[in-house]
Scaffold this motif. Structure first.
Motif, PDB file in Angstrom:
ATOM      1  N   TYR A 194       0.824  -1.352   0.153  1.00  0.00           N
ATOM      2  CA  TYR A 194       0.156   0.086   0.019  1.00  0.00           C
ATOM      3  C   TYR A 194       0.978   1.234   0.087  1.00  0.00           C
ATOM      4  O   TYR A 194       0.362   2.212  -0.296  1.00  0.00           O
ATOM      5  N   TYR A 195       2.002   1.243   0.192  1.00  0.00           N
ATOM      6  CA  TYR A 195       2.910   2.655   0.515  1.00  0.00           C
ATOM      7  C   TYR A 195       2.820   3.571  -0.780  1.00  0.00           C
ATOM      8  O   TYR A 195       2.543   4.494  -0.470  1.00  0.00           O
ATOM      9  N   GLY A 196       2.874   2.769  -1.996  1.00  0.00           N
ATOM     10  CA  GLY A 196       2.858   3.474  -3.146  1.00  0.00           C
ATOM     11  C   GLY A 196       1.500   4.208  -3.355  1.00  0.00           C
ATOM     12  O   GLY A 196       1.580   5.226  -3.823  1.00  0.00           O
ATOM     13  N   LEU A 197       0.572   3.286  -3.012  1.00  0.00           N
ATOM     14  CA  LEU A 197      -0.608   3.921  -3.034  1.00  0.00           C
ATOM     15  C   LEU A 197      -1.089   5.190  -2.286  1.00  0.00           C
ATOM     16  O   LEU A 197      -1.545   6.136  -2.485  1.00  0.00           O
ATOM     17  N   ILE A 198      -0.500   4.843  -1.098  1.00  0.00           N
ATOM     18  CA  ILE A 198      -0.925   5.995  -0.210  1.00  0.00           C
ATOM     19  C   ILE A 198      -0.094   7.435  -0.700  1.00  0.00           C
ATOM     20  O   ILE A 198      -0.484   8.399  -0.265  1.00  0.00           O
ATOM     21  N   ARG A 199       1.303   7.103  -0.954  1.00  0.00           N
ATOM     22  CA  ARG A 199       2.226   8.226  -1.686  1.00  0.00           C
ATOM     23  C   ARG A 199       1.311   8.974  -2.669  1.00  0.00           C
ATOM     24  O   ARG A 199       1.160  10.249  -2.736  1.00  0.00           O
ATOM     25  N   HIS A 215      -4.052  14.767  -2.957  1.00  0.00           N
ATOM     26  CA  HIS A 215      -4.658  15.743  -2.137  1.00  0.00           C
ATOM     27  C   HIS A 215      -3.861  17.133  -2.244  1.00  0.00           C
ATOM     28  O   HIS A 215      -4.386  18.170  -2.007  1.00  0.00           O
ATOM     29  N   ALA A 216      -2.354  16.883  -2.222  1.00  0.00           N
ATOM     30  CA  ALA A 216      -1.566  18.174  -2.095  1.00  0.00           C
ATOM     31  C   ALA A 216      -1.636  18.743  -3.307  1.00  0.00           C
ATOM     32  O   ALA A 216      -1.039  19.929  -3.502  1.00  0.00           O
ATOM     33  N   THR A 221       4.310   6.763  10.914  1.00  0.00           N
ATOM     34  CA  THR A 221       4.442   6.178   9.499  1.00  0.00           C
ATOM     35  C   THR A 221       4.274   7.572   8.568  1.00  0.00           C
ATOM     36  O   THR A 221       4.845   7.304   7.571  1.00  0.00           O
ATOM     37  N   LEU A 222       3.322   8.262   8.613  1.00  0.00           N
ATOM     38  CA  LEU A 222       2.836   9.153   7.810  1.00  0.00           C
ATOM     39  C   LEU A 222       3.942  10.508   7.675  1.00  0.00           C
ATOM     40  O   LEU A 222       4.364  10.578   6.680  1.00  0.00           O
ATOM     41  N   TYR A 223       4.472  10.687   8.898  1.00  0.00           N
ATOM     42  CA  TYR A 223       5.487  11.951   8.858  1.00  0.00           C
ATOM     43  C   TYR A 223       6.703  11.460   8.043  1.00  0.00           C
ATOM     44  O   TYR A 223       7.324  12.338   7.358  1.00  0.00           O
ATOM     45  N   PRO A 224       7.375  10.295   8.217  1.00  0.00           N
ATOM     46  CA  PRO A 224       8.442  10.104   7.513  1.00  0.00           C
ATOM     47  C   PRO A 224       8.250   9.611   6.184  1.00  0.00           C
ATOM     48  O   PRO A 224       8.960  10.050   5.352  1.00  0.00           O
ATOM     49  N   LEU A 225       6.783   9.671   5.730  1.00  0.00           N
ATOM     50  CA  LEU A 225       6.622   9.345   4.327  1.00  0.00           C
ATOM     51  C   LEU A 225       6.353  10.628   3.650  1.00  0.00           C
ATOM     52  O   LEU A 225       7.001  10.791   2.664  1.00  0.00           O
ATOM     53  N   LEU A 226       5.917  11.600   4.675  1.00  0.00           N
ATOM     54  CA  LEU A 226       5.692  13.035   4.007  1.00  0.00           C
ATOM     55  C   LEU A 226       7.163  13.699   3.833  1.00  0.00           C
ATOM     56  O   LEU A 226       7.460  14.319   2.846  1.00  0.00           O
ATOM     57  N   HIS A 227       7.985  13.292   4.746  1.00  0.00           N
ATOM     58  CA  HIS A 227       9.359  13.809   4.807  1.00  0.00           C
ATOM     59  C   HIS A 227      10.115  13.109   3.552  1.00  0.00           C
ATOM     60  O   HIS A 227      10.922  13.984   2.769  1.00  0.00           O
ATOM     61  N   GLY A 228       9.982  12.157   3.146  1.00  0.00           N
ATOM     62  CA  GLY A 228      10.761  11.297   2.105  1.00  0.00           C
ATOM     63  C   GLY A 228       9.985  11.856   0.762  1.00  0.00           C
ATOM     64  O   GLY A 228      10.915  12.236  -0.086  1.00  0.00           O
ATOM     65  N   LEU A 229       8.883  12.181   0.707  1.00  0.00           N
ATOM     66  CA  LEU A 229       8.314  12.847  -0.521  1.00  0.00           C
ATOM     67  C   LEU A 229       8.815  14.281  -0.777  1.00  0.00           C
ATOM     68  O   LEU A 229       8.982  14.790  -1.814  1.00  0.00           O
ATOM     69  N   GLU A 230       9.054  15.044   0.246  1.00  0.00           N
ATOM     70  CA  GLU A 230       9.818  16.362   0.141  1.00  0.00           C
ATOM     71  C   GLU A 230      11.210  16.033  -0.176  1.00  0.00           C
ATOM     72  O   GLU A 230      11.584  16.850  -0.887  1.00  0.00           O
ATOM     73  N   ARG A 231      11.838  15.176   0.590  1.00  0.00           N
ATOM     74  CA  ARG A 231      13.277  14.952   0.420  1.00  0.00           C
ATOM     75  C   ARG A 231      13.555  14.716  -1.004  1.00  0.00           C
ATOM     76  O   ARG A 231      14.348  15.100  -1.610  1.00  0.00           O
ATOM     77  N   THR A 240       4.785  19.874  -5.490  1.00  0.00           N
ATOM     78  CA  THR A 240       5.801  20.854  -6.467  1.00  0.00           C
ATOM     79  C   THR A 240       5.588  20.328  -8.044  1.00  0.00           C
ATOM     80  O   THR A 240       4.582  19.369  -8.353  1.00  0.00           O
ATOM     81  N   SER A 241       6.104  21.065  -9.018  1.00  0.00           N
ATOM     82  CA  SER A 241       5.847  20.731 -10.419  1.00  0.00           C
ATOM     83  C   SER A 241       6.523  19.354 -10.629  1.00  0.00           C
ATOM     84  O   SER A 241       5.982  18.413 -11.580  1.00  0.00           O
ATOM     85  N   ALA A 242       7.483  18.961 -10.092  1.00  0.00           N
ATOM     86  CA  ALA A 242       7.913  17.393 -10.283  1.00  0.00           C
ATOM     87  C   ALA A 242       7.039  16.693  -9.721  1.00  0.00           C
ATOM     88  O   ALA A 242       6.637  15.489 -10.137  1.00  0.00           O
ATOM     89  N   GLY A 243       6.370  16.767  -8.677  1.00  0.00           N
ATOM     90  CA  GLY A 243       5.504  16.187  -7.932  1.00  0.00           C
ATOM     91  C   GLY A 243       4.158  15.790  -8.917  1.00  0.00           C
ATOM     92  O   GLY A 243       3.625  14.592  -8.792  1.00  0.00           O
ATOM     93  N   LYS A 244       3.548  16.889  -9.452  1.00  0.00           N
ATOM     94  CA  LYS A 244       2.729  16.697 -10.430  1.00  0.00           C
ATOM     95  C   LYS A 244       3.079  15.843 -11.804  1.00  0.00           C
ATOM     96  O   LYS A 244       2.121  15.105 -12.142  1.00  0.00           O
ATOM     97  N   LYS A 245       4.171  16.162 -12.114  1.00  0.00           N
ATOM     98  CA  LYS A 245       4.584  15.134 -13.337  1.00  0.00           C
ATOM     99  C   LYS A 245       4.599  13.609 -12.989  1.00  0.00           C
ATOM    100  O   LYS A 245       4.029  12.659 -13.410  1.00  0.00           O
ATOM    101  N   ALA A 246       5.160  13.372 -11.659  1.00  0.00           N
ATOM    102  CA  ALA A 246       5.230  12.094 -11.206  1.00  0.00           C
ATOM    103  C   ALA A 246       3.871  11.412 -10.960  1.00  0.00           C
ATOM    104  O   ALA A 246       3.780  10.266 -11.407  1.00  0.00           O
ATOM    105  N   LEU A 247       2.983  12.247 -10.541  1.00  0.00           N
ATOM    106  CA  LEU A 247       1.557  11.810 -10.427  1.00  0.00           C
ATOM    107  C   LEU A 247       0.919  11.467 -11.486  1.00  0.00           C
ATOM    108  O   LEU A 247       0.195  10.563 -11.427  1.00  0.00           O
ATOM    109  N   ASP A 248       1.233  12.246 -12.723  1.00  0.00           N
ATOM    110  CA  ASP A 248       0.510  12.139 -13.933  1.00  0.00           C
ATOM    111  C   ASP A 248       0.959  10.791 -14.528  1.00  0.00           C
ATOM    112  O   ASP A 248       0.184   9.998 -15.082  1.00  0.00           O
ATOM    113  N   LYS A 249       2.209  10.468 -14.313  1.00  0.00           N
ATOM    114  CA  LYS A 249       2.962   9.318 -15.043  1.00  0.00           C
ATOM    115  C   LYS A 249       2.397   8.086 -14.070  1.00  0.00           C
ATOM    116  O   LYS A 249       1.938   7.099 -14.513  1.00  0.00           O
TER     117      LYS A 249
END
Ligand SMILES: [Zn+2]
Length: 115
Positions: A9-14, A20-21, A46-56, A78-87
């Motif tokens: 599930y971790y990828g799905l949660i990310r 939502h972001a 679990t969530l905070y390290p996941l958020l920090h990881g997405l920021e890192r 971020t714009s990189a986040g949007k591109k990653a989400l689209d893919k």
């Protein structure tokens, strides 16, 4: 969440966090509630390290603001986040189709495997 769920599930949660972001800045507690609504029981440990990881990795960016009189760390995509989400969405759509196929493609080239 048990370890089996964690692996799967971790990828799905990310992806969930990213979508939502993308809509609005999110903070940890609200995100935990939203994930809970979808049946993911995920705690702050679990969530905070996941958020920090997405920021890192540059998919989210955080800033501080007050929400309902409380100072919160908010995360926006971020714009990189949007591109990653689209893919990732294309990949999820493809996986979704295959998950629901009655007879997923055989990939081993074996005639009677498992028969
Ligand atoms: Zn949601």
């Amino acid at each position: 969440m048990n370890n089996h769920g964690r692996e799967l599930y971790y990828g799905l949660i990310r992806m969930h966090v990213l979508l939502h972001a993308r809509q609005e800045p999110v903070f940890g507690l609200a995100m935990m509630e939203e994930l809970g609504r979808h049946g993911y029981r995920i705690g702050p440990g679990t969530l905070y390290p996941l958020l920090h990881g997405l920021e890192r990795t540059g998919l989210l960016r955080s800033f501080f603001d007050s929400v309902g009189g409380r100072r919160r760390r908010l995360y926006k995509i971020t714009s990189a986040g949007k591109k990653a989400l689209d893919k990732a969405r294309v990949k999820v759509d493809e996986l979704h189709r295959e998950l629901h196929e009655a007879h997923p493609r055989r990939i081993s080239g074996l005639r009677n495997a498992g028969a």
